[in-house]
Design an enzyme around this catalytic site. Structure first.
Site: not given
Length: 340
Positions: A78, A174, A179
């Site tokens: 990440k 969200g 979403g």
């Protein structure tokens, strides 16, 4: 810092800055046993550097587990870019980040994440080939939503006895790219939607286009429903909010939904089935990983279809062992990553 790395079993942590562009970047590489690390790049404001480092490490670990249980030949990594208060040239900043990635010689492949876009990936791609989610490669969000939808069906089957979603009440927290795409699929399946988002325009759009019921962000978690789908940022389920839940299951797209591992046990004790986030939301990673390897869309779709099967397997083990699906998923991932 080394204590944090040892606790997460992190392989490497890379930090770089470029005073000219304002770049301050962190790349965490968690585990490369199964392949080179792949994970998105976040571009967010952080209160301090330690917070950014902790976020990168925590997310990199989740990516390792996600790739392992998704059956991908990838490790987990990440990147976090600390967003400055003011940046003169965003493109130049991401180009500088591309040069940083290139120094790792393929050890880390980046992709879009919170705060970044395909246009940012295009800037990175000018200086390294170790990037996906470019404009050419395409947005992974629809594929994440496809995987979450399949996971919700598997969760409904395990907890409610049927994968027919018609008439079920699903509360979505969200309405970002993932979403909203999920909401569209659920609405098409006859689900009664309850939605919240920090952007009131997104909520209004869902109400007008999908017939969703608007709910305030403060009240969404306590909304009575069959399935709660957290699709925003992480840490939404903690010792306080778990007590507010009125649902049969939690199955959503957000990363790191649990504030701690103990929250999984609290959900289990309350009889709320939890879909491990890094399993149900792995569709985006599957897409970017296989797209980067130049796999066909048919092959990618076939791989996505396995998300529901993996969840069903985890739920079966959890029921047999009388423990949280989150604990089962961690154990399965660690067996693949460490042979333990």
């Amino acid at each position: 810092m080394f204590t944090m790395m040892e606790s997460a079993r992190l392989e490497a942590l890379h930090l770089a800055q470029d005073p000219v562009t304002g770049l301050k970047a962190i790349i965490a590489i968690h585990n490369t046993r199964l392949g080179p690390a792949l994970g998105g790049c976040r571009y967010l404001a952080y209160p301090d550097t330690d917070s950014a480092v902790r976020d990168a490490i925590r997310l990199a670990q989740g990516m390792s587990y996600k790739a392992a249980l998704a059956g991908l030949e990838q490790g987990g990594g990440k990147a976090v870019i600390i967003r400055p208060a003011h940046v003169d040239n965003r493109g130049a900043l991401f180009e500088a980040f591309g040069r940083m990635i290139e120094t790792l010689k393929g050890g880390y492949i980046t992709a879009v994440d919170s705060g970044t876009s395909s246009a940012d990936m295009d800037c990175i791609a000018q200086f390294t080939q170790h990037v996906t989610s470019t404009t050419t490669a395409g947005d992974p969000s629809p594929h994440t939503a496809m995987g979450v939808f399949a996971g919700i069906r598997a969760t409904a089957l395990a907890r409610l006895g049927s994968d027919d979603l018609q008439g079920l009440r699903v509360a979505i927290q969200g309405l970002g790219n993932v979403g909203y795409a999920l909401a569209e699929q659920l609405a098409a399946s006859g689900v009664e939607l309850y939605v919240s988002d920090l952007d009131p325009g997104r909520v209004q759009l869902a109400a007008e286009e999908l017939g969703a019921h608007p709910v305030s962000s403060e009240d969404l978690l306590g909304t009575p429903c069959d399935i709660l789908a957290p699709c925003g940022l992480g840490g939404v389920l903690n010792s306080h909010t778990v007590g507010e839940l009125h649902c049969a299951a939690v199955a959503g797209a957000a990363n790191n939904q649990l504030a701690s591992n103990e929250i999984a046990d609290e959900l289990e004790s309350r009889g709320i089935l939890y879909a491990p986030d890094y399993v149900i939301n792995s569709g985006g990673l599957i897409y970017v990983a296989l797209k980067h390897r130049e796999q066909s869309l048919a092959a990618i779709t076939a791989h996505l279809s396995k998300i529901g099967l993996r969840l069903t397997e985890i739920y079966g083990h959890a029921q047999a062992d009388k423990r949280s699906p989150a604990r089962v998923a961690d154990a399965l991932a660690e067996r693949l990553l460490y042979g333990s």
